[in-house]
Design an enzyme around this catalytic site. Structure first.
Site: not given
Lengths: 304, 304
Positions: B104-106
């Site tokens: 998700v690379k949040r």
């Protein structure tokens, strides 16, 4: 007129002050009348209570705010009920004549960025999910470089939208990466600023008023940083978080504007949404309205 | 045994090779039999076709892959139908005894990171949305510093899960930020690596096998970088994208492992999912199975 920066500047002139209200709703902080019936295990209930609150907030701040910023994290945590609420609030804010910044801070490369740009920024092309509207702009994380920005910029160009790249964020923890000095002298955030200025200056990205559709997120808590950022990115609209609850005051944000009082939009979330708690009043609607009006007045003085 | 790195190492031993298959489904690249009936304006149709494909992929790669990585962007673009598919695939992969990394690379700060950690990593607490399962680990963007990681680490500690921070990504565009030399000498990515190593070494974060639940994403396309990253982060499990379609080969990934052949998991997406197109065969199931088996064999040789 279909350029994001032109539309934003016009909306600011129309409403009279460059402010943005951030929708960062937290169930536990909603007025008792709204959260009273929510069972903690029910995502649908939580999403409905949050939607009712945010719809009221939108209506209350619309006279003062040219722009709202919707924090996707607050909605994503409630999975698909939250996502439906998020999309309905985008449509509602646009119907109330406010520009909408989707604060999603996505950052990826290649095909994944294309998907994010399609899903988080573009007008949704679907006919089977009821009426839908995309936001006017989006926030993006540039740690992966130009690749993380390009698909967003392309869709923004095609659809009259905007992109705000994180450059210097308002948290002290960000200094550990962003304030590191590079061998050439400037800090890491300055190199990111150079990249953003360069990409934002490509042909076709500037509007009639001179600003690029590629803007920058620059925190309000470090005025000296902000002034340097302003010099590095003269054609970027700054989205400035950190006003109010995060510690920035009206003077701190002054450096984010160009000399003509343009080029920045100042955002506050908690200090507006939860004003009724700070003021210890049950009349949350009046408190929110008053907080938005007061903020608009304070920022108007700064740029006036 | 409830530590993510311990579980991952055990799963790698059980399946025999440290590989991870990335689910990055793209409607246009699905086999004709699956995408034939999808009308482009119907998000539900697209999500169903993608789900049917991914369920088959999971079943085909399960004998070889200890781990799958699900790219959330591919699902988010189909709004709530996509999100439902995404959640069902997490549950399905876990039921097939594979660990699931939510890609998700949040990256955010404060309350927003808490929301992302709750929504993207924690076991979903909801009782009104049918059976749900959270992933085993998540990818996170560290540009905003330690603040962007801490809530994820806390939930990972409480729930036996893992976190992979982006450190050195596999795209050349990332070099513009990550490879910039700092005044002290090392590149920006090295400073991020130091932050990750330091945070990952805090009390309670290491498992019985010595690895931290805080890992790192390190690309496979720059072996010299990978070797330096390995020295800077000896206790981090590396999640290594870039094998196959992104240009990395088996030798390129060798430097990502510690001397004992442990400490990394190599991921490939397109070279497995769309193997049937590269091999120009209609038998897409056999092509996927063969590609996963072949990749497992190639990587096994590297670490053997």
């Amino acid at each position: 007129m279909n350029h994001f920066a032109d539309r934003l500047l016009q909306a600011i002139e129309h409403k009279g002050s460059p402010i943005c209200v951030g929708l960062d709703p937290v169930l536990e902080r909603l007025p008792e009348s709204l959260r009273g019936g929510v069972s903690p295990g029910r995502a649908e209930d939580a999403a409905h209570a949050i939607e009712a609150f945010c719809n009221e907030v939108l209506r209350l701040v619309a006279p003062f705010a040219p722009c709202v910023k919707i924090q996707s994290a607050c909605f994503e945590r409630y999975l698909w009920p939250g996502l439906r609420t998020y999309q309905r609030l985008i449509a509602e804010a646009r119907a109330l004549d406010m520009l909408v910044i989707a604060d999603v801070k996505r950052g990826d490369i290649g095909a994944s960025t294309e998907h994010y740009a399609a899903g988080c920024l573009a007008e949704p092309p679907y006919t089977d999910l009821g009426p839908l509207a995309g936001p006017d702009a989006v926030t993006v994380n540039p740690y992966m470089g130009a690749d993380a920005l390009e698909p967003f910029i392309r869709i923004a160009t095609e659809q009259g939208k905007g992109v705000f790249a994180l450059v210097r964020t308002s948290n002290t923890g960000g200094e550990r990466i962003q304030s590191v000095k590079t061998a050439a002298g400037p800090a890491v955030a300055d190199r990111v600023a150079e990249l953003v200025a360069e990409m934002g200056d490509e042909p076709g990205l500037r509007g009639e008023r001179g600003y690029s559709l590629l803007g920058a997120v620059v925190g309000a808590t470090a005025p000296a940083d902000a002034a340097r950022m302003r010099r590095l990115m003269p054609r970027q609209v700054f989205l400035v978080p950190g006003f109010g609850a995060q510690g920035g005051g009206a003077e701190d944000v002054q450096a984010c504007f160009n000399a003509d009082g343009k080029g920045a939009i100042i955002t506050a979330s908690r200090s507006v949404l939860y004003a009724y708690q700070q003021q210890d009043t049950a009349d949350w609607r009046s408190a929110i309205r008053r907080a938005a009006e007061q903020m608009a007045g304070e920022i108007r003085k700064v740029v006036g």
